[in-house]
Design an enzyme around this catalytic site. Structure first.
Site, mmCIF file in Angstrom:
data_model
loop_
_atom_site.group_PDB
_atom_site.id
_atom_site.type_symbol
_atom_site.label_atom_id
_atom_site.label_comp_id
_atom_site.label_asym_id
_atom_site.label_seq_id
_atom_site.Cartn_x
_atom_site.Cartn_y
_atom_site.Cartn_z
ATOM 1 C CD GLU A 28 -2.907 1.182 2.291
ATOM 2 O OE1 GLU A 28 -3.237 2.273 2.772
ATOM 3 O OE2 GLU A 28 -3.361 0.088 2.664
ATOM 4 C CB CYS A 63 -1.300 6.558 1.872
ATOM 5 S SG CYS A 63 -1.880 5.079 2.711
#
Length: 200
Positions: A28, A63
């Protein structure tokens, strides 16, 4: 198995290393996520999505934050005004104070980085809509606090439109041509999340 939450360069390095022993990898990586608003979308709903998606409570330190908002020219100005009003809810403060709705940047290095992006946006000609500074409250002077910040008149070549800031800085871009807008959305190296706001 290797799982990583981190930057794109780190993800590439981990994937290369994992290939030596054929380990599965789950990455990720960073995000420069886009919220796309179409002309038939309700400006109030778009503003709500823009502000909530930016994760200002966490100072944008996610994020998954939608740190780029692509607003169709027909609703652009109305959405910006509503974003300005909604963002006033977010007040940086001491975490133990129940009135606090927004925390601090994680470390001085990251704080300096965020301030650097704000300064670069000003130099490159983005229009400051809200925030852009350290809070005036003297009680916060010793902490790494940044006001929730919104820039408009952002162009795809500006650093705040291309690079992950990981701070409370939202870049708003105006669009009219769908194909051109989608090309701009996809022009960054990140590919984590996106959201689309059409009409009812």
């Amino acid at each position: 198995m290797i799982a990583l939450i981190g930057s794109v360069p780190t993800g590439r390095a981990v994937m290369r290393a994992a290939a030596e022993t054929v380990k599965p990898v789950m990455l990720e990586l960073g995000g420069k996520n886009a919220l796309i608003a179409y002309p038939d979308a309700d400006p109030d709903a778009v503003a709500g999505g823009v502000v909530a998606g930016m994760n200002f409570t966490w100072c944008g330190q996610s994020c998954g934050s939608t740190s780029r908002a692509f607003l169709h020219e027909s609703i652009h100005d109305a959405v910006i005004e509503k974003v300005r009003r909604r963002i006033s809810h977010y007040k940086p403060g001491i975490p133990t104070d129940p009135a606090t709705t927004m925390g601090a940047i994680i470390a001085k290095t990251q704080y300096d980085r965020v301030i650097g992006y704000i300064e670069s946006a000003r130099r490159e000609g983005a229009r400051l809509v809200s925030g852009g500074a350290r809070p005036a409250d003297p009680a916060l002077a010793g902490g790494f606090y940044v006001e929730p910040t919104v820039f408009a008149d952002v162009t795809p070549d500006m650093r705040i439109a291309r690079e992950e800031i990981f701070g409370p800085v939202l870049a708003i871009l105006k669009w009219s041509d769908e194909a051109k807008m989608l090309a701009q959305v996809n022009a960054v190296e990140y590919g984590l999340t996106a959201s689309i706001r059409p009409g009812p």
